[in-house]
Design a protein around this motif. Structure first.
Motif, short mmCIF file in Angstrom:
data_model
loop_
_atom_site.label_atom_id
_atom_site.label_comp_id
_atom_site.label_asym_id
_atom_site.label_seq_id
_atom_site.Cartn_x
_atom_site.Cartn_y
_atom_site.Cartn_z
N THR A 143 2.05 3.62 3.12
CA THR A 143 1.85 3.17 4.36
C THR A 143 2.91 1.89 4.60
O THR A 143 3.36 1.63 5.90
CB THR A 143 0.36 2.33 4.62
OG1 THR A 143 0.45 1.32 3.70
CG2 THR A 143 -0.43 3.37 4.31
N THR A 165 0.90 -0.97 0.16
CA THR A 165 -0.04 -0.04 -0.03
C THR A 165 0.92 1.19 0.01
O THR A 165 1.72 1.28 0.88
CB THR A 165 -0.90 0.00 1.19
OG1 THR A 165 -1.64 -1.43 1.43
CG2 THR A 165 -1.73 1.21 1.15
N ALA A 175 2.35 -0.99 4.20
CA ALA A 175 1.81 -2.06 4.56
C ALA A 175 1.81 -3.34 3.28
O ALA A 175 1.37 -2.92 2.31
CB ALA A 175 0.34 -1.95 4.95
#
Length: 128
Positions: free
Chosen positions: A73, A70, A75
């Protein structure tokens, strides 16, 4: 009912998976998200799996998982797909077994999330 086993994907499955994808998704398959993600990096064969006919050893279905990130982020999650089953065997539980195995593999690998683009009525019961 065809007896089948779920197994990790190996390089030996590549040509059968290519044929399955061609039959299941047709020539427009390369515009789908699950086929475009590998442009950023290949699917993870250690997490991807196949359904094999226990009697004949033929490939019946396949599901792939590709690591994605992502933006902003950091992530890391997994893109689920493509998920494909031979047309003549749809509705026999093969796709659902592959999906369950893929979700389990993603969790075991520590993915922060699983992303997919697909048919809501099919994937909804699995929490998507």
């Amino acid at each position: 009912m065809t007896a089948f086993a779920i197994a990790p994907e190996t390089g030996d499955h590549q040509s059968a998976i290519d044929l399955l994808h061609a039959e299941a998704f047709g020539p427009g398959r390369y515009s789908r998200a699950a086929f475009r993600a590998p442009e950023q990096g290949p699917h993870d064969p250690a997490l991807s799996c196949v359904a094999i006919d226990e009697g004949a050893g033929a490939l019946l279905g396949s599901v792939r998982l590709t690591w994605i990130e992502t933006a902003g982020t950091g992530a890391r999650g997994l893109l689920l797909g493509p998920l494909a089953v031979q047309e003549r065997l749809k509705g026999k539980g093969i796709g659902k077994a592959l999906l369950r195995r893929a979700v389990d593999a993603a969790r075991e690998a520590g993915a922060a999330y699983i992303l997919l683009v697909g048919d809501k009525p099919y994937y909804w019961p699995f929490g998507f």
